[in-house]
Design an enzyme around this catalytic site. Structure first.
Site, PDB file in Angstrom:
ATOM      1  N   TYR A 245     -15.963  18.251 -14.238  1.00 35.32           N
ATOM      2  CA  TYR A 245     -16.466  16.885 -14.352  1.00 35.32           C
ATOM      3  C   TYR A 245     -17.560  16.655 -13.288  1.00 35.32           C
ATOM      4  CZ  TYR A 245     -16.281  11.773 -14.245  1.00 35.32           C
ATOM      5  OH  TYR A 245     -16.604  10.447 -14.272  1.00 35.32           O
TER       6      TYR A 245
ATOM      7  N   ASP B 288      -7.154  20.065 -13.168  1.00 33.03           N
ATOM      8  CA  ASP B 288      -7.450  18.738 -13.716  1.00 33.03           C
ATOM      9  C   ASP B 288      -7.058  18.795 -15.194  1.00 33.03           C
ATOM     10  OD1 ASP B 288      -8.650  16.519 -14.950  1.00 33.03           O
ATOM     11  OD2 ASP B 288     -10.349  16.499 -13.573  1.00 33.03           O
TER      12      ASP B 288
ATOM     13  N   LYS C 140      -8.407   7.995 -18.991  1.00 33.15           N
ATOM     14  CA  LYS C 140      -8.682   8.623 -20.277  1.00 33.15           C
ATOM     15  C   LYS C 140      -7.419   8.609 -21.153  1.00 33.15           C
ATOM     16  CE  LYS C 140     -12.519   9.310 -18.038  1.00 33.15           C
ATOM     17  NZ  LYS C 140     -12.758  10.514 -17.285  1.00 33.15           N
TER      18      LYS C 140
ATOM     19  N   ARG D 117       0.845  -1.190   0.000  1.00 28.81           N
ATOM     20  CA  ARG D 117       0.000   0.000   0.000  1.00 28.81           C
ATOM     21  C   ARG D 117       0.888   1.250   0.000  1.00 28.81           C
ATOM     22  NH1 ARG D 117      -1.334   1.602   4.664  1.00 28.81           N
ATOM     23  NH2 ARG D 117      -2.129  -0.381   5.418  1.00 28.81           N
TER      24      ARG D 117
HETATM   25  C1  LIG Z   1     -13.255  10.837 -15.997  1.00 28.47           C
HETATM   26  C2  LIG Z   1     -12.819  12.112 -15.392  1.00 28.47           C
HETATM   27  C3  LIG Z   1     -12.567  12.225 -14.011  1.00 28.47           C
HETATM   28  C4  LIG Z   1     -12.810  11.083 -13.049  1.00 28.47           C
HETATM   29  O1  LIG Z   1     -11.927  10.044 -13.275  1.00 28.47           O
HETATM   30  P1  LIG Z   1     -12.251   8.499 -12.961  1.00 28.47           P
HETATM   31  O2  LIG Z   1     -11.002   7.814 -13.374  1.00 28.47           O
HETATM   32  O3  LIG Z   1     -13.454   8.126 -13.771  1.00 28.47           O
HETATM   33  O4  LIG Z   1     -12.523   8.418 -11.492  1.00 28.47           O
HETATM   34  C5  LIG Z   1     -12.114  13.440 -13.545  1.00 28.47           C
HETATM   35  N1  LIG Z   1     -11.928  14.498 -14.360  1.00 28.47           N
HETATM   36  C6  LIG Z   1     -12.163  14.429 -15.682  1.00 28.47           C
HETATM   37  C7  LIG Z   1     -11.943  15.627 -16.532  1.00 28.47           C
HETATM   38  C8  LIG Z   1     -12.614  13.248 -16.245  1.00 28.47           C
HETATM   39  O5  LIG Z   1     -12.876  13.185 -17.552  1.00 28.47           O
END
Ligand SMILES: *Cc1c(COP(=O)(O)O)cnc(C)c1O
Length: 392
Positions: A108, A180, A205, A56
């Site tokens: 998001y 982000d 992504k 962990r």
């Molecule tokens: C998908 C996404 C998230 C969340 O990520 P997960 O891996 O689905 O938890 C956060 N910010 C953006 C811009 C996203 O497209």
């Protein structure tokens, strides 16, 4: 805590993507970082070990991924998490009850949800504002503001935030600017260079890019923030397994190549869509008529593969998303395969209708994630789907 290898910050982007954070395996010479599928590590004696005690806390496959993505973002430290939202969770836990954060209103949906339905209950306070205008961000500051959290470009409206301007605002007041960077990736945008202290990713992504894992990352330049993040990563334990780290690391090796293709196809498709009379509006920062095109040219090195289009009615939007053959109807984005979605009923269904309408997120809006297929095929696919939508 995983710190980048100093020399990895000096090579150029493509070389870093392939090599940063990784060294051939010492015992075998394996060129790929092995998947260390282990929960613990044998110690030579009490307190004598090789830096790894329990998985962990640290795992060599995870270390390699953390160093790799940190090097790509120009950060000193990287922390991998089990999902993008687990990464955001860790960032918000840098705050304490009573603290206030300013957040972009078009972030998001899951980011909005964790803030309002989890952390507000625990005593944090949030103000959601349109971060396109730095004056609006400044007006939302209070004596207890400690963080500004933005996404740029936003999903699905493609609103941009001037990172240098908001970064200066944050620096003046010693606030943490969190960006982000999931949509743009470090190939197209480097928030740390522009003044951010923390970068968050959903590696699910573009970074992984192959739609075969869920993960998140937090990157930072600040040693004190890294100490806290390392503590939280271990204390809370939302860590990814070594297999998912290995998959993400396989993905980042081709990030620069994939992003170049996503960007080239995104530009071509957006241009093609913008010339059609059956599309009311195309949202893409690379188009000269995008209201923030000039800012996009200044702070981004490309515009990426995400495009939103206004079809004018829910029925036409439905016909289009159900008719494409290469673009698959699915949540998510950023993979090698093209996806199509209807934000109002899918990714943004939890946003109240009046709020959706206010930001232009209508029931006629369709979002595209251009993959790396042949762009001529993608355009032909959209063409035949629009022909069907036009009969509705
Ligand atoms: C998908 C996404 C998230 C969340 O990520 P997960 O891996 O689905 O938890 C956060 N910010 C953006 C811009 C996203 O497209």
């Amino acid at each position: 805590m995983t710190r980048v290898f100093r020399e990895d910050l000096e090579s150029s982007f493509g070389t870093r993507a392939v090599h940063a954070g990784q060294r051939p395996d010492e015992t075998t010479g394996a060129i790929m970082s092995p998947i260390y599928q282990t929960s613990t590590y044998v110690q030579e004696g009490l307190g004598r070990h090789k830096g790894f005690e329990y998985a962990r806390t640290r795992n060599p496959t995870r270390d390699a991924l953390e160093r790799n993505v940190a090097a790509l973002e120009g950060a000193e430290h990287g922390f991998a998490f089990a999902s993008g939202l687990a990464a955001t969770d860790a960032v918000l836990k840098l705050l304490s009850a009573g603290d206030h954060a300013i957040c972009g209103e078009n972030v998001y949906g899951g980011t909005h949800r964790i803030m309002t339905q989890v952390f507000e209950r625990l005593g944090l306070r949030f103000t959601f504002v349109d971060t396109r205008d730095v004056a609006t961000v400044e007006a939302a500051l209070t004596a207890s503001t400690r963080m500004i959290f933005v996404e740029t470009p936003t999903n699905p409206m493609m609103h941009l935030t001037d990172l240098a301007a908001v970064g200066a605002l944050a620096t003046d007041r010693s606030l943490l600017l969190v960006v982000d960077n999931t949509f743009a990736t470090p190939v197209l945008q480097l928030p740390i260079e522009l003044g951010a202290e923390i970068v968050v990713h959903s590696t699910t992504k573009y970074l992984n890019g192959h739609s075969d894992m869920v993960g998140g990352m937090v990157l930072t330049t600040r040693d004190d923030v890294a100490d806290q993040l390392g503590f939280l990563q271990n204390a809370v334990g939302a860590v990814p397994g070594p297999m998912d780290c290995w998959l993400a690391l396989r993905g980042t090796k081709t990030l620069h190549l994939r992003m170049a293709r996503h960007d080239a196809s995104g530009r071509r498709i957006a241009q093609w869509l913008s010339q059609r009379s059956d599309i009311q509006r195309v949202y893409y920062p690379g188009l000269p008529d995008h209201p923030q095109h000039e800012l996009a040219c200044r702070q981004m090195r490309g515009f990426g593969g995400m495009i939103s289009v206004e079809l004018g009615s829910p029925a036409r939007a439905r016909a289009m998303v159900e008719q494409t053959r290469i673009f698959a109807l699915a949540e998510s984005l950023g993979g090698v395969e093209s996806l199509i979605g209807h934000p109002a009923s899918m990714t943004h269904a939890s946003v109240p209708q009046p709020m959706r309408e206010a930001m232009g997120l209508t029931d006629g809006l369709v979002r595209l994630s251009a993959g790396v297929e042949d762009p001529d095929d993608l355009i032909a696919d959209l063409d035949q789907a629009l022909a069907v939508a036009n009969r509705v």
